[in-house]
Motif scaffolding. Sequence first.
Motif, mmCIF file in Angstrom:
data_model
loop_
_atom_site.group_PDB
_atom_site.id
_atom_site.type_symbol
_atom_site.label_atom_id
_atom_site.label_comp_id
_atom_site.label_asym_id
_atom_site.label_seq_id
_atom_site.Cartn_x
_atom_site.Cartn_y
_atom_site.Cartn_z
ATOM 1 N N HIS A 137 0.467 -7.026 8.871
ATOM 2 C CA HIS A 137 1.887 -6.678 8.898
ATOM 3 C C HIS A 137 2.030 -5.175 8.712
ATOM 4 O O HIS A 137 1.121 -4.496 8.240
ATOM 5 C CB HIS A 137 2.642 -7.404 7.786
ATOM 6 C CG HIS A 137 2.340 -6.865 6.411
ATOM 7 N ND1 HIS A 137 1.236 -7.264 5.683
ATOM 8 C CD2 HIS A 137 2.956 -5.931 5.656
ATOM 9 C CE1 HIS A 137 1.207 -6.611 4.537
ATOM 10 N NE2 HIS A 137 2.236 -5.791 4.487
ATOM 11 N N LYS A 138 3.190 -4.680 9.094
ATOM 12 C CA LYS A 138 3.561 -3.294 8.843
ATOM 13 C C LYS A 138 4.978 -3.290 8.280
ATOM 14 O O LYS A 138 5.867 -3.943 8.831
ATOM 15 C CB LYS A 138 3.469 -2.442 10.121
ATOM 16 C CG LYS A 138 2.059 -2.365 10.710
ATOM 17 C CD LYS A 138 1.055 -1.717 9.779
ATOM 18 C CE LYS A 138 -0.362 -1.800 10.327
ATOM 19 N NZ LYS A 138 -1.360 -1.282 9.347
ATOM 20 N N TRP A 139 5.154 -2.550 7.221
ATOM 21 C CA TRP A 139 6.406 -2.559 6.465
ATOM 22 C C TRP A 139 7.448 -1.634 7.082
ATOM 23 O O TRP A 139 8.636 -1.899 7.058
ATOM 24 C CB TRP A 139 6.073 -2.147 5.039
ATOM 25 C CG TRP A 139 7.138 -2.201 3.998
ATOM 26 C CD1 TRP A 139 7.507 -1.191 3.163
ATOM 27 C CD2 TRP A 139 7.951 -3.321 3.629
ATOM 28 N NE1 TRP A 139 8.501 -1.599 2.312
ATOM 29 C CE2 TRP A 139 8.790 -2.910 2.568
ATOM 30 C CE3 TRP A 139 8.062 -4.629 4.101
ATOM 31 C CZ2 TRP A 139 9.717 -3.753 1.978
ATOM 32 C CZ3 TRP A 139 8.991 -5.470 3.505
ATOM 33 C CH2 TRP A 139 9.803 -5.039 2.464
ATOM 34 N N PHE A 140 6.999 -0.515 7.633
ATOM 35 C CA PHE A 140 7.867 0.424 8.340
ATOM 36 C C PHE A 140 7.205 0.778 9.668
ATOM 37 O O PHE A 140 6.175 1.450 9.684
ATOM 38 C CB PHE A 140 8.069 1.722 7.540
ATOM 39 C CG PHE A 140 9.027 1.610 6.398
ATOM 40 C CD1 PHE A 140 10.388 1.789 6.596
ATOM 41 C CD2 PHE A 140 8.578 1.328 5.127
ATOM 42 C CE1 PHE A 140 11.271 1.693 5.534
ATOM 43 C CE2 PHE A 140 9.457 1.235 4.060
ATOM 44 C CZ PHE A 140 10.807 1.409 4.260
ATOM 45 N N SER A 173 5.035 11.723 1.412
ATOM 46 C CA SER A 173 6.076 12.231 0.520
ATOM 47 C C SER A 173 5.588 13.490 -0.181
ATOM 48 O O SER A 173 4.459 13.951 0.014
ATOM 49 C CB SER A 173 6.414 11.151 -0.515
ATOM 50 O OG SER A 173 5.253 10.874 -1.300
ATOM 51 N N GLY A 174 6.450 14.049 -1.033
ATOM 52 C CA GLY A 174 6.113 15.296 -1.701
ATOM 53 C C GLY A 174 4.830 15.232 -2.510
ATOM 54 O O GLY A 174 3.997 16.148 -2.466
ATOM 55 N N ALA A 210 0.793 -1.220 0.000
ATOM 56 C CA ALA A 210 0.000 0.000 0.000
ATOM 57 C C ALA A 210 0.826 1.270 0.000
ATOM 58 O O ALA A 210 0.444 2.256 -0.628
ATOM 59 C CB ALA A 210 -0.949 -0.001 1.210
ATOM 60 N N GLY A 211 1.922 1.305 0.706
ATOM 61 C CA GLY A 211 2.676 2.543 0.825
ATOM 62 C C GLY A 211 1.826 3.634 1.457
ATOM 63 O O GLY A 211 1.209 3.431 2.497
ATOM 64 N N THR A 212 1.761 4.772 0.787
ATOM 65 C CA THR A 212 0.973 5.871 1.337
ATOM 66 C C THR A 212 -0.521 5.746 1.026
ATOM 67 O O THR A 212 -1.315 6.557 1.503
ATOM 68 C CB THR A 212 1.482 7.216 0.784
ATOM 69 O OG1 THR A 212 1.507 7.156 -0.635
ATOM 70 C CG2 THR A 212 2.873 7.515 1.301
ATOM 71 N N ASP A 213 -0.892 4.756 0.240
ATOM 72 C CA ASP A 213 -2.308 4.527 -0.054
ATOM 73 C C ASP A 213 -2.920 3.720 1.091
ATOM 74 O O ASP A 213 -3.120 2.515 0.994
ATOM 75 C CB ASP A 213 -2.452 3.788 -1.384
ATOM 76 C CG ASP A 213 -3.910 3.581 -1.788
ATOM 77 O OD1 ASP A 213 -4.797 4.145 -1.105
ATOM 78 O OD2 ASP A 213 -4.150 2.869 -2.765
ATOM 79 N N VAL A 214 -3.209 4.406 2.194
ATOM 80 C CA VAL A 214 -3.629 3.695 3.407
ATOM 81 C C VAL A 214 -4.971 2.999 3.233
ATOM 82 O O VAL A 214 -5.286 2.057 3.973
ATOM 83 C CB VAL A 214 -3.677 4.644 4.621
ATOM 84 C CG1 VAL A 214 -2.287 5.130 4.969
ATOM 85 C CG2 VAL A 214 -4.619 5.817 4.383
#
Length: 550
Positions: free
Chosen positions: A218-221, A433-434, A194-198
């Motif tokens: 799970h959590k990636w970071f 992110s930007g 997902a990244g920033t696509d929560v």
Amino acid sequence: MTPMNRTEEKLAALNQPKPWSGVNAYRSDPLLVDLTAGLPRSLREEYDVIGKYVTSHEAQELARMANQSPPVLRTHGVRGERLDVVEFHPAWHALMRRSMSVGLHSSVWENLPDARGHEHKARATRFFLTAQLETGHLGALTTTSASVAALVAAPHIQKEWAPKILSRKYDSSNKPPLQKTAVTLGIGMTEKQAGTDVRAISTSGERVGEGIYRLSGHKWFMSAPMSDGFVMLGQTKDGMGCFLVPRLLEDGSSNGLEFQRLKDKIGNRSNATAEVEFSDAFGYLLGTPGDGIRTILDMVTLTRLDCALASAGIMRASMAEAVHHVRGRSAFGKKLIDQPIMTRVLADMALDVAAATTLAFKLADTFDRARENPVDAAYARVMTPVVKYWICKIAPALIYEAMECIGGSGYIEERPIARHYREAPAAALWEGSGNVMALDVLRVLERGKDLIDTLFAGFERDLGPSGKKTVEVLRAATALAERDEGAARLLIEQMALVASAAELYRLGAGKIADAFLESRLAGGWRHTYGVLDARFDARYVLDLLYPAAT
């Protein structure tokens, strides 16, 4: 003559200035002193103490050791049992102990008399100064402070956890949270897919009691994995929920969080960031099911302010180190600072640091007044992504340029600037992110155009004679971004530059504001520092913002 003096004499003969150390980071920053002039004397005295500490040899050694001895993950014990503990160097704990003692994790919520009405600004000053020392340990303090905004959605959880969150007595013991003198909280949002696509996260939550869920996923970071609890998002049958997930259960056993590995990061090395998987982990629902993103965004907004403050802080420290160096080193028959090209480069950089500092502190100010003042509320809503975007974006390039001003000896790990450079990209990546920040501004355009109008009216007023024309250009960029999403970065950068200039003028920065406005908004395309027009007195800018030590 003492041996140390003889050593310094030899180094001076070799054209090697002393390290930038033992200088009061608060008192040597005229802009920061001006920004905090209206705060109570007790707070300014506290900043004086912090300013002395962060550049002291003792503190710098703690920062060095914490980053040269990164955390170590122990997944299993001697019998093969799961441990899932991360061990930190004692220097990390010393940094945490000191920063918690001054309330970096708690002061916004303590309602102390001296800070009443300016809690965010009072804390911002502490945070800005401490970032000049070491930013890795600040991550856990940022999320702990910001977590209270999410816990408000569950008053019974807040009542139980708040006394531990607000305690200034650092407790690193591996015990259940409510058995400790103080706790820290982290955040777990990012997943592999997902990244920033929560909205695309796959962590699932199943209700097992009133406000209690079992979470699997799970959590990636997950930063600061030895925190005592984590604010997480998870899918429920009623929509996305926001949860507080303790690391340990009340009997001291694991709450099902298994650390897979620690990330081998470019910077932020004193702090651990883990990949974690969990099954049937108990979590407390914060707010209502289906409203999780809204709940966690209150927390994320506060972390974005800290990203901007940290970036501004390390830029200030890097610049101070570079200016100090060029004042003490000679080349081609002159001190470096007297070489016209060097002076122009540093003055150009100093304008960005001044603008970033004023912009971050303006945002903190509006956080303090947003509830009572709709104009400040509009500023806080619209400008949080703008401020976070621009300040965090310019930090790596500016710190690199400061490193180049020092020369080859700037490219060694012994100098603090090396640590600042490695840290710089993290804030731009963290909590949006930007592109995410630019999209956030577009959402405001779509849903709250009146907020933009309120903001632009304030810019036009504060910019004075140039306000009308400058805001007309800004409105044109706004119209373009409304038609073309790909132009969002053009708009957000223009907003940052205009807001910075407006705030410099509002503060009465005069020549600094003139130089910033004309070089950033009226000049041509800029690829590097050092192209400041000769009409502006570069040496005046430099000496004003970075006065020579006396």
